[in-house]
Design an enzyme around this catalytic site. Structure first.
Site, PDB file in Angstrom:
ATOM      1  N   HIS A 151       0.860  -1.187   0.000  1.00  0.00           N
ATOM      2  CA  HIS A 151       0.000   0.000   0.000  1.00  0.00           C
ATOM      3  C   HIS A 151       0.900   1.241   0.000  1.00  0.00           C
ATOM      4  O   HIS A 151       2.007   1.216   0.535  1.00  0.00           O
ATOM      5  CB  HIS A 151      -0.920   0.002   1.216  1.00  0.00           C
ATOM      6  N   CYS A 168      -7.525   4.571   1.868  1.00  0.00           N
ATOM      7  CA  CYS A 168      -7.045   3.886   3.068  1.00  0.00           C
ATOM      8  C   CYS A 168      -8.102   3.985   4.147  1.00  0.00           C
ATOM      9  O   CYS A 168      -8.409   5.075   4.620  1.00  0.00           O
ATOM     10  CB  CYS A 168      -5.756   4.539   3.554  1.00  0.00           C
TER      11      CYS A 168
END
Lengths: 299, 299
Positions: free
Chosen positions: B209, B240
């Site tokens: 990520h 997120c």
């Protein structure tokens, strides 16, 4: 992973960041911001530019800014200087270090400085000599090292030649700029491995742009080769003049964050640095691209 | 730099990306988007999730999507499956591969799956066995490998234990997830070097990520160690969930761009891939964080 224990981060936001922002920032706010940067633990801040205000109106208050900030002990306050007229103003403002600049590619140099590369050298030589006589250290910026917006790939021999010419003038450090953010880790690795035999590692800084998201990957690559000086612009201030809306300078706070997470010391207090980022973001009046600021804004 | 000649990129946007987006996307648009992804040269697309629609209403049309897309030869169409009820629907929809998931940290597993890690294994074992009986391959996702939003650092032995338990069930590949985007290159290097003696490199995918901007730096690090399968979500779709407004999944297009620039083949046509990114951005109705899309939008 063989990594340095400590590295140096050089903040170029007040010059390289602000010069690419349209929103005019008041002299007072610039001074306050630079004072905050000084208190964050940064050891080097490029505070302004003595390029003629006609070209960069945002930094027309260069002398006032340089004279009014608090000079913290241990911090080097540098400024960009294009010619003898700029040097005169920079010396009047008593900056610690003078930065000169040119491009590794002919077309970018011509568009940016309005001179051929060959025509640029004597102008810079005069500035370096003048700065040295005034007991100032000198930093050289070379743009388009990893690619040019007009010419594409740049011949490595041409880059080396430009770097050597600048070192021959007596500069103390050279910052290699990925001006349009096209460098990739393999290219950085191969380039730096070749350069090792020509350029002193201790005199080289890497100036990555994050336009295509590769700045931290390139930083990690250079770190593994033992390079230990990196430029950043707090919050990613500055944008990319070649792709409006896209990122330009690597955000200093993202750089510092990764470096710290990797167990490397910078002497910088990331919390204070990020606070200074929110200060200037507020003045610019739009969200800056830094990931640290995005994550922290929502915590 | 010792790098693989070719690597595999697995697109998880239609599942992992969309499930974190609030704006409801029509079934028709999902189908069109996945068809575009198939035509971009991707060899693997995770198209949806068979988690109960109560938990992920965005993907309630999983069966219809899976049944209606064009299945291109050579492309694996996978879907997330949490339990036997989900497997039943997945088999009805005839997906090629089944993905199971759990966390390496107890608290994240509990919050995400509502079971302890020990209670999770038998449920997954049942799914893996059922999928294998139906001649499907199985991918395992392990979340919070490099850090947990609730517990912080995760014990590497705990991660290894979870991975081994999943391989013992008979899964074909394991995707190691940096769920909150905290991994740094040194950590990735050290972790993967340790894991080399436990996990087969050919059975591991890295799922980074970009929350703190380090995903491509981590990718470059894993590439240098010979890992050759990476997950991405086109455009950085998904956000997120732990820091609203911040980036989640690494943008596939930024990943592919860097990989290609490094001279490594993916079989993907980046232009077509980015076009598919603009398609879904238009449907989502807000700018996606991908750098490629920012640069290309303004060119």
């Amino acid at each position: 992973m063989d990594l340095p224990d400590q590295i140096t981060i050089k903040e170029v936001g007040p010059r390289d960041g602000l010069q690419n922002e349209k929103k005019e920032i008041s002299t007072e706010d610039k001074i306050e911001w630079i004072n905050q940067l000084s208190e964050s633990g940064l050891s080097y801040i490029e505070i302004t530019s003595f390029v003629h205000p006609k070209w960069i109106p945002q930094l027309k208050d260069a002398v006032e800014v340089a004279k009014s900030i608090n000079r913290k002990e241990g911090v080097t306050y540098a400024a960009l200087v294009p010619n003898m007229k700029g040097l005169e103003r920079a010396l009047e403002a008593d900056v610690d270090e003078v930065s000169i600049f040119m491009s590794a590619s002919e077309t970018h140099n011509k568009k940016n400085i309005n001179k051929s590369i060959e025509e640029t050298y004597p102008v810079l030589k005069e500035v370096v000599t003048g700065a040295k006589e005034a007991k100032k250290t000198v930093r050289g910026y070379v743009s388009t090292v990893f690619g040019c917006p007009y010419e594409g790939p740049v011949d490595e021999n041409q880059v080396v030649d430009v770097c050597e010419r600048l070192f021959d003038m007596g500069i103390d450090e050279l910052s290699l700029g990925d001006t349009i953010g096209v460098a990739n880790p393999r290219q950085v690795h191969e380039f730096l491995c070749k350069m090792e035999h020509v350029l002193l590692k201790d005199q080289i800084a890497l100036h990555f742009h994050d336009t295509r998201g590769m700045a931290l990957a390139n930083t990690a690559t250079a770190l593994q080769l033992g390079y230990h000086t990196f430029d950043g612009s707090l919050g990613g201030l500055g944008g990319c003049p070649y792709a409006k809306g896209a990122t330009g300078n690597l955000a200093t706070d993202d750089l510092v964050h990764m470096i710290h997470e990797m167990g490397i010391d910078t002497g910088i207090d990331l919390d204070r640095l990020t606070e200074a980022g929110f200060f200037i973001q507020d003045k610019i009046g739009k969200p800056l691209p830094s990931k640290q600021m995005q994550v922290r804004a929502k915590e």
